[in-house]
Write a protein that holds these residues in place. Sequence first.
Motif, short mmCIF file in Angstrom:
data_model
loop_
_atom_site.label_atom_id
_atom_site.label_comp_id
_atom_site.label_asym_id
_atom_site.label_seq_id
_atom_site.Cartn_x
_atom_site.Cartn_y
_atom_site.Cartn_z
N PRO A 159 0.83 -1.21 0.00
CA PRO A 159 0.00 0.00 0.00
C PRO A 159 0.86 1.25 0.00
N ARG A 160 0.25 2.39 -0.28
CA ARG A 160 0.99 3.63 -0.12
C ARG A 160 1.12 3.93 1.36
N GLU A 161 2.21 4.58 1.71
CA GLU A 161 2.52 4.82 3.11
C GLU A 161 1.47 5.71 3.78
N SER A 162 1.09 5.34 4.99
CA SER A 162 0.15 6.14 5.78
C SER A 162 0.20 5.68 7.22
N PRO A 163 0.11 6.61 8.18
CA PRO A 163 0.01 6.22 9.58
C PRO A 163 -1.21 5.36 9.86
N ALA A 164 -2.22 5.42 8.98
CA ALA A 164 -3.42 4.61 9.18
C ALA A 164 -3.10 3.13 9.19
N LEU A 165 -2.04 2.72 8.50
CA LEU A 165 -1.66 1.32 8.49
C LEU A 165 -1.25 0.85 9.88
N GLY A 166 -0.80 1.76 10.71
CA GLY A 166 -0.44 1.42 12.08
C GLY A 166 -1.63 1.26 12.99
N PRO A 187 -8.51 2.04 0.40
CA PRO A 187 -8.06 3.21 -0.37
C PRO A 187 -6.54 3.33 -0.45
N LEU A 188 -5.82 2.81 0.53
CA LEU A 188 -4.36 2.87 0.50
C LEU A 188 -3.77 1.84 -0.46
N TYR A 189 -4.58 0.87 -0.88
CA TYR A 189 -4.13 -0.17 -1.79
C TYR A 189 -4.62 0.05 -3.22
N ARG A 190 -5.50 1.04 -3.38
CA ARG A 190 -6.10 1.25 -4.70
C ARG A 190 -5.01 1.46 -5.75
N GLY A 191 -5.19 0.80 -6.89
CA GLY A 191 -4.19 0.91 -7.94
C GLY A 191 -3.15 -0.19 -7.89
N VAL A 192 -3.16 -0.98 -6.80
CA VAL A 192 -2.23 -2.10 -6.68
C VAL A 192 -2.99 -3.37 -7.05
N GLY A 193 -2.49 -4.12 -7.99
CA GLY A 193 -3.21 -5.31 -8.42
C GLY A 193 -4.32 -4.96 -9.40
N THR A 194 -5.14 -5.95 -9.72
CA THR A 194 -6.16 -5.79 -10.75
C THR A 194 -7.58 -5.97 -10.23
N ILE A 195 -7.75 -6.22 -8.95
CA ILE A 195 -9.09 -6.46 -8.39
C ILE A 195 -9.62 -5.14 -7.83
N GLU A 196 -10.74 -4.70 -8.37
CA GLU A 196 -11.31 -3.42 -7.95
C GLU A 196 -12.21 -3.61 -6.73
N GLU A 197 -11.98 -2.83 -5.69
CA GLU A 197 -12.80 -2.85 -4.46
C GLU A 197 -13.15 -4.28 -4.03
N PRO A 198 -12.15 -5.08 -3.68
CA PRO A 198 -12.41 -6.49 -3.39
C PRO A 198 -13.27 -6.75 -2.16
#
Length: 231
Positions: A159-166, A187-198
């Motif tokens: 995912p993209r870096e965010s304090p929310a991951l903590g 939302p922090l993983y959006r754009g990673v992989g090919t599955i939309e809103e899993p």
Amino acid sequence: MSDQEALLARWKALAGDHSRRPWTPDHLAGFFQNFRPHGVGLAEVFEGVEGADEITPRLLEIYRATAEGWRDDGGYDAYFNVKSPVPLAAPRAVELVLGHLEKVRAMAEVLGRDDLVASLDPAPAVDVVVGETPWPPGPDDVESTIYEVVGDYMALLTPRESPALGMEEGLWTIAGDYNLRHYVLWPLYRGVGTIEEPFQPYFELWRHGAGYRFTPEGAVHVYTPAGAASP
């Protein structure tokens, strides 16, 4: 003080913990209980946090789904429970379960988990049952395999870096549900992989108080609360 320590100190204060001990991420267990029933104060929790503009609305959806029936006598439920679910029509319940299982099948394909793909392709027959979802599934049940595959799939993603991951511990203890946590943080993983809103179909089932279980024959029962399903 590092940025993470400063955030933990802020969250500690917002939780009303006035002790001298510093917080670690483990202290976030049960953190979101402090903002029940309507999520007032979440904007301050996520102020300046990457992804807050999408994460906060998802959390507020959880508060809205569980606000009715909130105890105001000083006690509280250990988890956020959907006590007064919005009625869910039977065709919609079937659609949501099939949508969720399709997302899971896509994850299994990415991982090369042919065992689970075989259980989900073709899509199983789904029947609606009024009543509580049986709990828990057994270690050899399809649901347990799904749990394993979902965890492995998420571990693959960066995912993209965010304090929310903590805040993963705090998000898991909302309902003891990893899928719900994944939905909030997606939302922090959006754009990673090919599955939309899993996790969107799963969340929709959850907020309607519904769940599912596989039968020994490989079909699926989707359980909806009494009085919460319509034809």
